[in-house]
Write an enzyme that holds these catalytic residues in place. Structure first.
Site, PDB file in Angstrom:
ATOM      1  N   ASP A 165       0.819  -2.775  12.922  1.00  0.00           N
ATOM      2  CA  ASP A 165       0.059  -3.264  11.763  1.00  0.00           C
ATOM      3  C   ASP A 165       0.160  -4.784  11.678  1.00  0.00           C
ATOM      4  O   ASP A 165       0.543  -5.336  10.652  1.00  0.00           O
ATOM      5  CB  ASP A 165       0.596  -2.601  10.485  1.00  0.00           C
ATOM      6  CG  ASP A 165      -0.291  -2.868   9.260  1.00  0.00           C
ATOM      7  OD1 ASP A 165      -1.437  -3.333   9.440  1.00  0.00           O
ATOM      8  OD2 ASP A 165       0.157  -2.612   8.143  1.00  0.00           O
ATOM      9  N   LYS A 201      13.137  -1.607   0.002  1.00  0.00           N
ATOM     10  CA  LYS A 201      11.765  -1.148   0.240  1.00  0.00           C
ATOM     11  C   LYS A 201      11.754   0.369   0.138  1.00  0.00           C
ATOM     12  O   LYS A 201      12.350   1.060   0.965  1.00  0.00           O
ATOM     13  CB  LYS A 201      11.287  -1.589   1.631  1.00  0.00           C
ATOM     14  CG  LYS A 201       9.901  -1.028   1.983  1.00  0.00           C
ATOM     15  CD  LYS A 201       9.321  -1.621   3.256  1.00  0.00           C
ATOM     16  CE  LYS A 201       7.942  -1.031   3.533  1.00  0.00           C
ATOM     17  NZ  LYS A 201       7.260  -1.643   4.670  1.00  0.00           N
ATOM     18  N   ALA A 229       0.825  -1.192   0.000  1.00  0.00           N
ATOM     19  CA  ALA A 229       0.000   0.000   0.000  1.00  0.00           C
ATOM     20  C   ALA A 229       0.867   1.254   0.000  1.00  0.00           C
ATOM     21  O   ALA A 229       0.482   2.282  -0.529  1.00  0.00           O
ATOM     22  CB  ALA A 229      -0.923  -0.009   1.203  1.00  0.00           C
TER      23      ALA A 229
HETATM   24  N1  LIG Z   1      12.626  -8.664   3.291  1.00  0.00           N
HETATM   25  C1  LIG Z   1      11.729  -9.185   2.474  1.00  0.00           C
HETATM   26  N2  LIG Z   1      11.934 -10.361   1.879  1.00  0.00           N
HETATM   27  C2  LIG Z   1      11.023 -10.895   1.030  1.00  0.00           C
HETATM   28  N3  LIG Z   1       9.869 -10.309   0.713  1.00  0.00           N
HETATM   29  C3  LIG Z   1       9.591  -9.123   1.275  1.00  0.00           C
HETATM   30  C4  LIG Z   1      10.483  -8.486   2.181  1.00  0.00           C
HETATM   31  N4  LIG Z   1       9.948  -7.313   2.569  1.00  0.00           N
HETATM   32  C5  LIG Z   1       8.771  -7.224   1.940  1.00  0.00           C
HETATM   33  N5  LIG Z   1       8.529  -8.294   1.164  1.00  0.00           N
HETATM   34  C6  LIG Z   1       7.340  -8.539   0.328  1.00  0.00           C
HETATM   35  O1  LIG Z   1       6.764  -7.305  -0.033  1.00  0.00           O
HETATM   36  C7  LIG Z   1       5.437  -7.191   0.455  1.00  0.00           C
HETATM   37  C8  LIG Z   1       5.149  -5.771   0.923  1.00  0.00           C
HETATM   38  O2  LIG Z   1       6.059  -5.427   1.956  1.00  0.00           O
HETATM   39  P1  LIG Z   1       5.644  -4.471   3.149  1.00  0.00           P
HETATM   40  O3  LIG Z   1       4.489  -5.060   3.875  1.00  0.00           O
HETATM   41  O4  LIG Z   1       6.837  -4.161   3.929  1.00  0.00           O
HETATM   42  O5  LIG Z   1       5.190  -3.204   2.325  1.00  0.00           O
HETATM   43  P2  LIG Z   1       4.010  -2.172   2.563  1.00  0.00           P
HETATM   44  O6  LIG Z   1       3.945  -1.254   1.405  1.00  0.00           O
HETATM   45  O7  LIG Z   1       4.150  -1.591   3.895  1.00  0.00           O
HETATM   46  O8  LIG Z   1       2.770  -3.092   2.511  1.00  0.00           O
HETATM   47  P3  LIG Z   1       1.291  -2.863   3.104  1.00  0.00           P
HETATM   48  O9  LIG Z   1       1.218  -1.473   3.586  1.00  0.00           O
HETATM   49  O10 LIG Z   1       0.422  -3.195   1.942  1.00  0.00           O
HETATM   50  O11 LIG Z   1       1.205  -3.891   4.196  1.00  0.00           O
HETATM   51  C9  LIG Z   1       5.352  -8.208   1.572  1.00  0.00           C
HETATM   52  O12 LIG Z   1       4.048  -8.678   1.742  1.00  0.00           O
HETATM   53  C10 LIG Z   1       6.292  -9.304   1.077  1.00  0.00           C
HETATM   54  O13 LIG Z   1       5.621 -10.138   0.166  1.00  0.00           O
HETATM   55 MG   LIG Z   2       2.533  -5.025   4.623  1.00  0.00          MG
END
Ligand SMILES: Nc1ncnc2c1ncn2[C@@H]1O[C@H](COP(=O)(O)OP(=O)(O)OP(=O)(O)O)[C@@H](O)[C@H]1O
Ligand SMILES: [Mg+2]
Ligand SMILES: Nc1ncnc2c1ncn2[C@@H]1O[C@H](COP(=O)(O)OP(=O)(O)OP(=O)(O)O)[C@@H](O)[C@H]1O
Lengths: 321, 196
Positions: free
Chosen positions: B107, B20, B7
């Site tokens: 979260d 990320k 998101a």
């Molecule tokens: N260190 C990692 N190793 C492998 N996959 C990862 C890793 N970090 C994140 N991911 C993948 O990326 C996806 C999104 O990561 P994350 O939840 O940190 O992002 P976000 O944008 O905060 O997501 P949201 O807000 O939708 O929960 C995770 O569900 C996972 O599939």
């Molecule tokens: Mg997430």
């Protein structure tokens, strides 16, 4: 089939008529207290306006009371004395004509009317009104609440800030006006917990700003903060549940800035977004009639009002999947 | 290569390392957006380091700047995609350990937990904070319960009970936290179907 629906859960007394699933009338009158809602006054308001609103709806739809095949009323959630009005009137009309009566969940009616106008089959739904703030997704036969306010509804927050700024109820439209003239962003607590939001800290914080900052800047900062929280929570739900469309419904959905944010968020993630007409954002009778039409085959045993009727308490049997 | 779009962030895998990046959200005014992205990136990196130092499994952080974190790639599955009751015990233990050192995740959902070699890795600490408050810890549990309920409609109750019983075994403030958790439930404006 012609359905007449009655809405009376809070401030608004509304009557809608739906013919074969199409809205053909939507009339209403809203009780406007100087301060917070006084349940007895709201109830009296509803009884006072009921005959003329029903009459107006029938005239608009160009049908007679004897043409009505099915009655629907808003069974809850809402204020008990207000719910009672819709219950008594619809029960009387249905008994007299020996036509079926359906009890409709008010929140679900907001969702169904949004689907009606947008044509979206399976959206994430942001339901924002005075009393309610929920993020809802359909799953396995129910509308499930993925996120919600942990305290007051967003409309309620806006109205309370409005009252502190001497803006009469409902403050939403005036706050929106003021916000357009604001330009300075004042930091306000941005509280999001997973897909839940919380507004009570914001209320306390803003009240301390009154007198120190202009009403325009307060309104602007309030809107930018709380709407960003709501759109962020909605986006989380879209990502989490893999949904590619969004609808915003409920009284606060009348706000242009909120809709604009929803539209931008969806564009950026290649999802669909459509606004619903202003007239159908807030409480209205058409959404009750329309949902009553969808529920026409339900066999309900207890039709009494349910004050705390939850969205996920209703079994959705009319959807194909 | 982009491996996920969450998101708020884009997740890329480059040379075996996950990046990320929190991207600009144009629905928010720039000031607010900038502040949120920056503070979340920094808290996320700091909390992940703290977890690692205290034996709580999460990806190892390599480095970070304003909007980007470079971290270890977890070659596994999301708990939401391969959900099983057996893993809820481990989750209860992990969350209790986090709370014992005052880390609030903010979260907790089954898609923010990854499984590799039958071990759980917690990810997505963007809404995390360091706090001693019972309220914050109880809210974390509440968030998890809501996520379970919404997304695992069949098994959620069993899953949550297993989580709680192990949480109780490990938490050093279990009574206060669980008592507050029930308060939060009650505070909700509407309760299930209470006819009047
Ligand atoms: N260190 C990692 N190793 C492998 N996959 C990862 C890793 N970090 C994140 N991911 C993948 O990326 C996806 C999104 O990561 P994350 O939840 O940190 O992002 P976000 O944008 O905060 O997501 P949201 O807000 O939708 O929960 C995770 O569900 C996972 O599939
Ligand atoms: Mg997430
Ligand atoms: N333009 C606007 N911007 C923001 N808020 C608005 C706007 N117009 C109306 N509102 C808010 O919408 C709320 C009224 O919503 P609605 O008509 O759905 O009634 P309600 O009684 O709150 O409904 P419910 O029973 O669904 O909670 C009020 O709080 C009002 O201030």
């Amino acid at each position: 089939m012609i359905v007449l629906g009655i809405e009376s859960t809070a401030h608004t007394f509304g009557v809608g008529i739906v013919k074969d699933g199409k809205i053909i009338a939507n009339e209403r009158d809203t009780y406007k207290p100087k301060e917070g809602i006084i349940p007895r006054e709201a109830m009296e308001h509803h009884y006072d306006v009921a005959p003329s609103i029903i009459q107006r709806a029938l005239e608009k739809a160009n049908v007679k009371l004897s043409d009505i095949d099915l009655y629907a009323y808003s069974q809850g959630p809402g204020i008990p004395s207000c719910l009672r009005v819709g219950y008594e009137i619809s029960r009387y009309l249905s008994n007299k004509s020996k036509k079926k009566l359906i009890g409709v969940n008010h929140s679900i009616a907001h969702l169904e009317i949004a689907r009606y106008f947008t044509g979206f089959d399976d959206p994430v739904m942001l339901y924002v009104s005075g009393g309610n703030t929920q993020i809802i997704v359909y799953k396995e036969g129910k509308y499930r609440v993925f996120g919600e306010t942990q305290d007051i509804g967003v409309g309620n927050l806006i109205d309370r800030v409005g009252r502190a700024l001497n803006i009469p109820f409902p403050a939403g439209p005036k706050i929106e006006e003021l916000a357009k003239k604001g330009s300075k962003y004042i930091e306000i607590p941005y509280v999001i917990k997973g897909m839940d939001v919380s507004f009570s800290g914001i209320e306390t914080h803003i009240k301390k700003l009154i007198g120190k900052e202009s009403a325009e800047n307060i309104a602007y900062s309030l809107q930018e903060t709380v709407f960003s929280m709501l759109i962020e929570a909605a986006e989380r739900a879209m990502a989490y549940c893999n949904k590619d469309s969004l609808v915003i419904t409920g009284g606060v959905a009348a706000n242009k800035r909120l809709n604009e944010m929803g539209k931008i968020m969806c564009e950026e993630r290649n999802a669909k977004f459509k606004e619903i007409p202003l007239e159908y954002a807030g409480d209205n009778g058409a959404m009750i009639a329309y949902t009553g039409y969808l529920m026409k085959d339900y066999e309900q045993i207890d039709l009494k009002p349910i004050r705390n009727y939850r969205t996920d308490a209703v079994e959705i049997k009319y959807r194909k999947w | 290569m982009i491996i996920a779009k969450g998101a708020e962030a884009v997740i890329r895998l480059e040379n075996g390392i996950v990046i990320k990046e929190r991207i600009r959200k144009n629905y928010r005014i720039e000031e607010l957006d900038y502040k949120l992205r920056k503070s979340r990136t920094s808290i996320e990196a700091k909390v992940m380091k703290l977890c690692r130092e205290n034996g709580i499994l999460c990806p190892n952080v390599i480095d970070y700047n304003d909007f980007e974190i470079r971290m270890e790639y977890i070659d596994g599955k999301k708990l939401s995609d391969s959900f099983s009751l057996d893993l809820m015990k481990e989750l209860g233990k992990t969350v209790a350990k986090m709370h014992n050192i005052n880390i609030i995740h903010g979260d907790l959902t089954t898609s923010n937990v990854m499984i590799k070699d039958n071990k759980l890795y917690i990810i997505d600490f963007g809404l995390a904070k360091i706090s001693k408050k019972i309220e914050d810890k109880a809210t974390d549990i509440f968030t998890l319960k809501e996520a379970l309920k919404a997304n695992h409609t069949e098994l959620w109750e069993k899953a949550f009970n297993i989580f709680i019983s192990e949480y109780k075994n490990v938490s050093i403030e279990k009574d206060k936290i669980l008592e507050r958790y029930y308060d939060i439930e009650k505070r909700r404006r509407y309760y299930e179907n209470s006819n009047y």
